[in-house]
Design an enzyme around this catalytic site. Structure first.
Site, short mmCIF file in Angstrom:
data_model
loop_
_atom_site.label_atom_id
_atom_site.label_comp_id
_atom_site.label_asym_id
_atom_site.label_seq_id
_atom_site.Cartn_x
_atom_site.Cartn_y
_atom_site.Cartn_z
CD GLU A 1 -2.93 0.87 2.63
OE1 GLU A 1 -3.09 0.59 2.71
OE2 GLU A 1 -3.04 2.85 2.62
CG HIS B 1 -0.66 5.75 -0.90
ND1 HIS B 1 -1.54 5.08 -2.07
CD2 HIS B 1 -0.23 6.07 0.61
CE1 HIS B 1 -2.79 4.02 -0.90
NE2 HIS B 1 -1.89 4.58 0.31
CG HIS C 1 -6.55 3.58 0.54
ND1 HIS C 1 -6.84 4.55 0.30
CD2 HIS C 1 -4.87 3.64 0.48
CE1 HIS C 1 -5.34 5.18 1.18
NE2 HIS C 1 -4.72 4.40 1.05
CG ASP D 1 -0.70 4.33 4.46
OD1 ASP D 1 -0.63 4.82 3.35
OD2 ASP D 1 -1.51 4.36 5.21
#
Ligand code: MN
Length: 319
Positions: free
Chosen positions: A12, A14, A159, A282
């Site tokens: 996850e 980004h 998400h 994250d």
């Protein structure tokens, strides 16, 4: 790279596409240190991966991606952003893989874009952020996307995004000014994304698409802790029978993104089994090193650690 000799996949993680991010960020944008990391698909990102022992990041656009656009813009921008992401992944295929952005405001086009992204661009699945212009992903209008995901055998990552305005007004307004995180990572994200997970089961989507694979971040948005109670309450006489636990442990995978809690991980392992749990950070909203420190000190079996850090992701994403 690697953590104590173990290969590490984080999924996850980004990035931001400048053209797409410009549709939802004001002129001020984000905090500069976050923004520069989101836009980096090279030296800065890979340097911080190296420092923390992360071998591979599965890249996804940051929230809300294309979920709040009109249909025409969503289709155009998702395609362009996915093409550019595919180029970046191709340049460093030793370090990156990708999750596609889907133009869910046009569900049929979103299904087609998922197929294009997986078959033509080599993506491993897709990420959908929060509600699509106010509509949860379990809505029947999104079944073409679910059908295509099942046919392609790729997961959809649900998400969080900033909650619906009516929810912010009703639940959080009194505290937003003093504690802005109440609407997002502290609570609002969790409530809305857990709701999305519960609704997926109630919708009967997994009866229609029994092999549909859903990923939730943040150690399952609290659902592993609550699965017993949800399952019990939904089994009470008076309503339609729903086997929540069965669907949750068959169709869902969870990641550790932004939730490096050992008690929460152990609870998730007990409720879902270790095969369903995948490492994630994250980044850049969470830094890599605290995750590495947590994993290093975590007292679980060597085999389970291997599964969480890479084995489960290899299987689910066919890496
Ligand atoms: Mn995230």
């Amino acid at each position: 790279m690697a953590i104590d000799g173990r290969f590490v996949i984080a999924l996850e993680e980004h990035y931001a596409d400048e053209e797409l991010a410009a549709t939802f960020e004001g002129p001020e944008g984000r905090a500069p240190e976050i923004r520069k990391r989101l836009l980096d698909l090279g030296e800065l990102r890979i340097g911080e991966m190296d420092e923390a022992g992360i071998d591979l990041q599965v890249l996804s656009h940051n929230s809300p991606s294309t979920q709040r656009l009109d249909a025409e813009s969503a289709v155009r921008l998702a395609r362009a952003a996915n093409d550019r992401l595919a180029e970046a992944v191709k340049r460093r295929s030793d370090r990156f893989a990708g999750f596609a952005a889907l133009p869910t405001p046009d569900p049929r086009a979103a299904a087609d874009e998922l197929e294009r992204a997986v078959v033509k661009l080599g993506f491993r699945g897709a990420m959908v952020h929060g509600l699509t212009n106010g509509v949860f992903f379990d809505d029947p209008r999104f079944r073409p996307v679910m059908e295509r995901a099942q046919a392609l055998d790729v997961p959809i990552y649900l998400h969080p995004a900033v909650p619906h305005k009516a929810v912010i007004d009703a639940y959080y307004r009194d505290y937003v000014e003093e504690f802005p995180a109440i609407t997002n990572a502290a609570w609002g994200f969790t409530v809305e994304t857990a709701t999305a997970g519960v609704r997926m089961v109630l919708s009967g989507a997994f009866d229609v698409y029994p092999d549909l694979k859903i990923i939730l971040g943040h150690l399952g948005e609290g659902l592993p802790f609550l699965v017993w109670r949800i399952d019990m309450a939904l089994s009470r006489p008076g309503g339609s029978p729903v086997r929540f636990r069965e669907a949750f442990s068959r169709n869902f995978w969870i990641t550790t993104s932004g939730n490096f809690s050992t008690p929460a991980l152990i609870c998730s392992m007990l409720e879902m089994g270790v095969d369903r749990i995948l490492y994630s950070v994250d980044w850049p909203f969470v830094r890599n090193m605290p995750g590495t420190k947590w994993i290093r000190e975590l007292q679980i079996s060597s085999e389970d650690k291997d599964k969480i850090l890479a084995g489960n992701a290899r299987r689910l994403l066919k890496l």
